[in-house]
Scaffold this motif. Structure first.
Motif, PDB file in Angstrom:
ATOM      1  N   ARG A   1      -8.529  -0.782  -2.041  1.00 45.24           N
ATOM      2  CA  ARG A   1     -10.384  -1.809  -2.480  1.00 45.24           C
ATOM      3  C   ARG A   1     -10.262  -3.015  -2.499  1.00 45.24           C
ATOM      4  O   ARG A   1      -8.941  -3.279  -0.727  1.00 45.24           O
ATOM      5  CB  ARG A   1      -9.799  -1.996  -4.002  1.00 45.24           C
ATOM      6  N   TYR A   2     -11.774  -3.822  -1.641  1.00 47.61           N
ATOM      7  CA  TYR A   2     -11.272  -4.034  -0.817  1.00 47.61           C
ATOM      8  C   TYR A   2     -11.808  -5.407  -1.877  1.00 47.61           C
ATOM      9  O   TYR A   2     -13.456  -5.190  -2.636  1.00 47.61           O
ATOM     10  CB  TYR A   2     -11.828  -4.293   0.431  1.00 47.61           C
ATOM     11  N   LEU A   3     -11.683  -6.759  -2.397  1.00 42.27           N
ATOM     12  CA  LEU A   3     -12.873  -7.797  -2.799  1.00 42.27           C
ATOM     13  C   LEU A   3     -12.937  -9.000  -2.207  1.00 42.27           C
ATOM     14  O   LEU A   3     -11.987  -9.179  -1.525  1.00 42.27           O
ATOM     15  CB  LEU A   3     -12.046  -8.014  -4.120  1.00 42.27           C
TER      16      LEU A   3
ATOM     17  N   LEU B   1      -6.307  -3.453  -0.751  1.00 42.14           N
ATOM     18  CA  LEU B   1      -4.990  -2.797  -1.416  1.00 42.14           C
ATOM     19  C   LEU B   1      -5.088  -1.535  -0.925  1.00 42.14           C
ATOM     20  O   LEU B   1      -6.332  -0.820  -1.068  1.00 42.14           O
ATOM     21  CB  LEU B   1      -5.508  -2.748  -3.332  1.00 42.14           C
ATOM     22  N   LEU B   2      -4.094  -0.385  -1.154  1.00 43.92           N
ATOM     23  CA  LEU B   2      -4.781   0.515  -0.278  1.00 43.92           C
ATOM     24  C   LEU B   2      -3.004   1.019  -0.712  1.00 43.92           C
ATOM     25  O   LEU B   2      -1.815   0.902  -0.908  1.00 43.92           O
ATOM     26  CB  LEU B   2      -3.992   0.824   1.502  1.00 43.92           C
ATOM     27  N   LEU B   3      -3.422   2.190  -1.470  1.00 42.22           N
ATOM     28  CA  LEU B   3      -2.238   2.950  -2.372  1.00 42.22           C
ATOM     29  C   LEU B   3      -2.611   4.359  -1.646  1.00 42.22           C
ATOM     30  O   LEU B   3      -3.661   4.819  -1.744  1.00 42.22           O
ATOM     31  CB  LEU B   3      -2.436   3.212  -3.443  1.00 42.22           C
ATOM     32  N   LEU B   4      -0.986   4.700  -1.754  1.00 45.52           N
ATOM     33  CA  LEU B   4      -1.297   6.218  -1.866  1.00 45.52           C
ATOM     34  C   LEU B   4       0.642   6.957  -2.429  1.00 45.52           C
ATOM     35  O   LEU B   4       1.272   6.760  -2.285  1.00 45.52           O
ATOM     36  CB  LEU B   4      -0.404   6.266   0.193  1.00 45.52           C
ATOM     37  N   ARG B   5      -0.299   7.448  -2.717  1.00 49.14           N
ATOM     38  CA  ARG B   5       0.816   8.464  -3.847  1.00 49.14           C
ATOM     39  C   ARG B   5       1.284  10.048  -3.151  1.00 49.14           C
ATOM     40  O   ARG B   5       0.106  11.150  -2.760  1.00 49.14           O
ATOM     41  CB  ARG B   5       0.041   9.438  -5.413  1.00 49.14           C
TER      42      ARG B   5
ATOM     43  N   ASP C   1      -9.641  -9.238   5.922  1.00 46.76           N
ATOM     44  CA  ASP C   1      -8.634  -8.255   5.279  1.00 46.76           C
ATOM     45  C   ASP C   1      -9.141  -6.675   6.004  1.00 46.76           C
ATOM     46  O   ASP C   1     -10.756  -7.118   5.340  1.00 46.76           O
ATOM     47  CB  ASP C   1      -8.795  -8.499   3.791  1.00 46.76           C
ATOM     48  N   TRP C   2      -8.673  -5.691   6.348  1.00 46.64           N
ATOM     49  CA  TRP C   2      -8.940  -4.731   6.933  1.00 46.64           C
ATOM     50  C   TRP C   2      -7.694  -3.586   5.992  1.00 46.64           C
ATOM     51  O   TRP C   2      -6.689  -3.847   5.952  1.00 46.64           O
ATOM     52  CB  TRP C   2      -9.558  -4.618   8.045  1.00 46.64           C
ATOM     53  N   TYR C   3      -8.305  -1.765   6.315  1.00 46.70           N
ATOM     54  CA  TYR C   3      -7.520  -1.090   5.529  1.00 46.70           C
ATOM     55  C   TYR C   3      -8.043  -0.279   6.309  1.00 46.70           C
ATOM     56  O   TYR C   3      -8.930   0.147   6.919  1.00 46.70           O
ATOM     57  CB  TYR C   3      -7.275  -1.245   4.446  1.00 46.70           C
ATOM     58  N   ASP C   4      -6.932   1.249   6.642  1.00 44.57           N
ATOM     59  CA  ASP C   4      -7.213   2.507   7.082  1.00 44.57           C
ATOM     60  C   ASP C   4      -6.217   3.826   7.087  1.00 44.57           C
ATOM     61  O   ASP C   4      -5.139   2.930   6.664  1.00 44.57           O
ATOM     62  CB  ASP C   4      -7.528   1.881   9.261  1.00 44.57           C
ATOM     63  N   VAL C   5      -7.066   4.155   6.516  1.00 43.24           N
ATOM     64  CA  VAL C   5      -6.216   5.885   6.427  1.00 43.24           C
ATOM     65  C   VAL C   5      -6.385   6.662   7.797  1.00 43.24           C
ATOM     66  O   VAL C   5      -7.740   6.748   7.880  1.00 43.24           O
ATOM     67  CB  VAL C   5      -6.394   6.501   5.500  1.00 43.24           C
TER      68      VAL C   5
END
Length: 837
Positions: free
Chosen positions: A492-494, A691-695, A505-509
């Motif tokens: 998620r990004y807000l 926000l980055l989640l991994l189950r 802010d950044w994220y990556d998989v």
């Protein structure tokens, strides 16, 4: 200059008719100035008659008649109070009676007589003062459709003035015509303007209202306009300079400053008279003084509230909601529409009520999306208001096009929303029941339109800026996350809600291989276009270093050196995680970022204590230690930025505790809902949030692996083939042996011949597919032959590998490359590996 406008206006001015008097007993019309008659002509009156009571009290007697045109209508001298005439009916009920030509047919007694009486309309207005009935004013109109609402209001005011004159003459001798004295008492001025010449014929009443003596008036329109207040000039000029090809009635309230310094409100009503071959077009108008109350405390507070509310509204939608609150309930309106004008189309951005059935058929036919979208050319009234840039008020009964008549059958207000010399939009307000626009209400509409227009201009600029920012942000962040074996990742990004809504802010998989994945989250200092640019560069760099096969600490070190070399004043924090999906082993590298959170299968949460280094971009030689953590299936890994857990009124420790509690309470079955639950109601965000989640679920089918270090000996290929054959027999996949052995021979031979350093052979059995990987220390990918003929001696091996493989390729790894091939085991022999050594 002469003040008589008979020859110039094209309107005939009434004269006394002896024949008319002889035929009906009607007294000759009182001598009147032609300029005074303009007001009654404008009100649609062809004949005005004053009936008063007589001593016996059993009839009404005609006291005076004045014509607004040629004497083609005649009225009786006396009307019996026991009769059924319209005037007697209004006198007995003490209520005005308005009759069009069809309704007048039901009142034959006392009606106007031929030759054109059948096409006439009539108004009967009772005259009374202090509870005493004095008589009745009868007005004959030349239009069969009757008097419109504006004309009715003026004639009712005129009847009240006539009643006051009659009441005042009871105690003293009469002085002059009651009808003329009443008209002068209304302080009604009139004029005729020829727009092409700028010359204007104005009567004495108009000059007195403005504050000019007849001797000082030079007959030029500019002389009159010079007394108007500068802020009212644009709207006034839009009325006085209309297109003579567009007939219709126009109304406006404006202010003039008299020689004494007094500011007076005047009400202007005018209409266009089309020209002929011999006469130019003209503009006929009347002007009256307007009684304007001092603005009440409620009005002042309402404008103050509107100003404050619009200052807080930043988007077009928010401005529309404020305008709706300011207009609908205070004015008792039934419909409010706010729209933009885009490419000559009326594009609605807000409707209240929003139901399509509440709006005209034309609007419903153009309901292409959430709101209507119609061509402006289909709404000429709206088009005219937008062209002139002024407010138009249309009372009940006004003939409008169907697209607007259904919006306000009881009254319609069209408010162009001005902003910096242009029109930012338009607001349409409609009423179902007849609505009278009082001066205070007009002032509210004018003030609201000006404030909303300025706010709408800012909102359009803001929305365009945010659209650009959103496009930039979306282009820098991943469009979608890869599907992972043994796990599910969501993000998620807000953006921040202050300033430019784009941040760092950044994220990556990053899918490193079939069983390894890298998770990255970071935050570049600030939330601006510069921060977003650095963020995009850092995300690209980290991804590039990761797919090259570098270990986590090396990836972060390379990214740090890159940012230092950019010579920017911004720094960045980063958390890099590499997860082995098969074994559940995790390697963390933290560069000034928040620690990750874990939710264990039993619901417990913890903040992982990860050794950290400084933020990226601070020290070129900074070290970033590794921290290893083992995950069990069912564990949820959460990576967050400080925008979620820290604010001016939220300490970091409290924010982390709150996030951990939300993580423990959320249901891990649906990671997407889990992410939404962690975001919660973040309110007015001071910083952007990632926000980055991994189950981690664990891989259901674990691959079987075998590896061999190839020695650089003359018979190295033979030993590699023997190792491969033994491994395939142990895995019971001999059916694929021929193809696999061919691939091993070619890839190992290429590595030994064309590279230096160590060579390694890896075999992996996953399901029914065998993967052959040969790694060497050369970063260059093997070259395929451009031309293959019978004399070629090189490059054939790669073609053979592609021919026998289901898939093949090359990937970079730390210090070199890896050439791989996948071969499917035939279904006739199921792949069941013997794990015994």
């Amino acid at each position: 200059m002469p003040q008589d406008g008979r020859a110039r206006t094209g309107y005939p001015v009434p004269e006394a008719s002896e024949a008319g008097a002889a035929d009906t007993g009607t007294p000759p019309a009182a001598p009147r100035s032609a300029t005074s008659d303009r007001a009654l002509i404008f009100a649609g009156a062809a004949l005005t008659a004053l009936y008063t009571t007589v001593a016996g009290g059993d009839e009404l007697q005609l006291l005076e008649a004045a014509g607004g045109g040629t004497p083609e209508y005649r009225l009786p001298q006396r009307l019996s109070l026991s009769g059924g005439s319209a005037a007697v009916h209004a006198f007995r009920t003490d209520r005005p009676l308005w009759l069009n030509a069809a309704a007048l047919a039901s009142y034959p007694e006392g009606a106007p007589t031929p030759p054109r009486a059948r096409t006439a309309s009539l108004g009967a207005l009772p005259l009374g003062a202090e509870g005493t009935r004095l008589g009745c004013l009868v007005v004959v109109g030349a239009s069969a459709d009757g008097f419109d609402a504006g004309q009715q209001r003026f004639l009712e005011r005129y009847a009240d003035a006539v009643a006051c004159v009659l009441r005042g003459t009871e105690d003293r001798p009469p002085g002059g015509s009651p009808l003329s004295r009443a008209l002068r008492g209304l302080r009604v001025g009139s004029f005729v303007l020829v727009p092409d010449t700028g010359l204007i014929e104005a009567d004495d009443a108009l000059l007195e209202l403005v504050g000019i003596t007849p001797d000082d008036f030079d007959g030029k329109a500019d002389t009159l306009l010079a007394h108007a207040l500068p802020e009212d000039m644009p709207a006034l000029m839009s009325v006085l300079e209309p297109s003579l090809q567009v007939p219709g009635r126009r109304e406006l309230e404006f202010r003039v400053r008299r020689p004494t310094g007094e500011v007076r409100w005047l009400s202007l009503s005018c209409r266009v008279l089309a020209g002929t071959a011999d006469e130019p077009g003209q503009l006929l108008g009347v002007v009256t003084a307007t009684q304007v109350r001092s603005r009440s405390a409620d009005d002042v507070s309402r404008i103050q509230w509107l100003t404050t509310a619009l200052d807080d509204a930043v988007t077009v939608e928010e401005v529309g909601r404020v305008a709706l609150t300011a207009l609908r309930e205070p004015l008792g309106a039934d419909r409010v529409a706010l729209a933009d004008i885009r490419d000559e189309r009326f594009v609605v951005t807000l409707l209240d009520p929003p139901e399509p059935d509440a709006w005209p058929e034309l609007w419903r036919a153009q309901w292409r999306s959430e709101w209507p979208d119609a061509p402006v050319s289909a709404l000429p009234t709206l088009q005219l208001a937008l062209r002139d840039g002024r407010m138009d008020l249309w009372p009940a009964g006004t003939a409008l096009e169907s697209g607007l008549a259904g919006v306000g059958p009881g009254g319609l207000a069209v408010l162009p929303l001005p902003a910096k010399g242009s029109v930012a939009g338009v607001c349409v307000v409609g009423w179902d029941r007849p609505h009278e626009f009082i001066p205070e209400e007009r002032s509210l509409l004018t003030a609201t339109a000006a404030l909303v227009g300025q706010a709408l201009k800012r909102a359009h600029a803001h929305d365009a800026e945010q659209e650009l920012a959103t496009m930039l942000q979306r282009s820098l962040l991943p469009r979608r996350l890869p599907e992972l074996p043994g796990g599910t990742a969501v993000a998620r990004y807000l953006p921040a809600r202050r300033g430019l809504q784009v941040g760092g802010d950044w994220y990556d998989v990053i899918a490193l291989s079939e069983d390894r994945v890298a998770l990255v989250i970071g935050d570049v200092q600030g939330h601006s276009a510069g921060a977003a640019t650095i963020m995009g560069q850092m995300r690209t760099a980290v991804r590039a270093y990761a797919v090259e096969g570098h270990p986590p600490d090396v990836v972060v070190s390379h990214a740090n050196r890159l940012l230092v070399g950019m010579e920017t004043d911004l720094f960045a924090t980063c958390l890099y995680v590499e997860l082995d999906m098969e074994e559940g082993t995790t390697l963390f590298v933290r560069a000034g970022h928040l620690s990750p959170l874990l939710r264990h299968p039993d619901g417990r949460t913890e903040e992982v204590q990860v050794e950290g280094g400084p933020p990226l971009g601070i020290l070129a030689d900074a070290e970033f230690p590794l921290t290893a953590v083992a995950l069990t299936p069912g564990t949820v890994l959460a990576l967050v930025t400080d925008g979620l857990v820290e604010a001016a009124d939220l300490p970091l420790d409290a924010g982390m505790a709150h996030t951990r509690a939300a993580l423990a309470a959320a249901d891990p079955v649906d990671p997407a809902r889990m992410a939404d639950a962690l975001l919660g109601d973040v309110g007015r965000r001071e910083d952007d949030v990632a926000l980055l989640l991994l189950r981690y679920d664990g891989m259901q089918t674990k691959p079987i692996r075998a590896g061999w270090v190839v020695w650089r000996l003359p018979d190295a290929v033979m030993h590699a083939r023997r190792f491969t054959a033994r491994t395939l027999r142990r895995w019971h996949v001999q059916a694929a042996a021929d193809a696999v052995l061919l691939v091993v021979s070619e890839l190992v031979t290429n590595a030994l011949v064309h590279t230096q350093g160590s060579v390694r052979l890896d075999l992996v059995l996953r399901g029914n597919r065998v993967r052959v990987s040969v790694s060497d220390s050369s970063p260059r990918a093997p070259a395929k032959p451009v031309i293959v003929d019978w004399e070629s001696t090189g490059g054939r091996g790669l073609l053979l590998v592609e021919a026998v493989s289901d898939a093949s390729g090359t990937v970079p790894v730390a210090g070199g490359k890896q050439v791989w091939s996948e071969i499917t085991v035939p279904t006739s022999e199921p792949a069941t590996a013997d794990v015994r050594l």
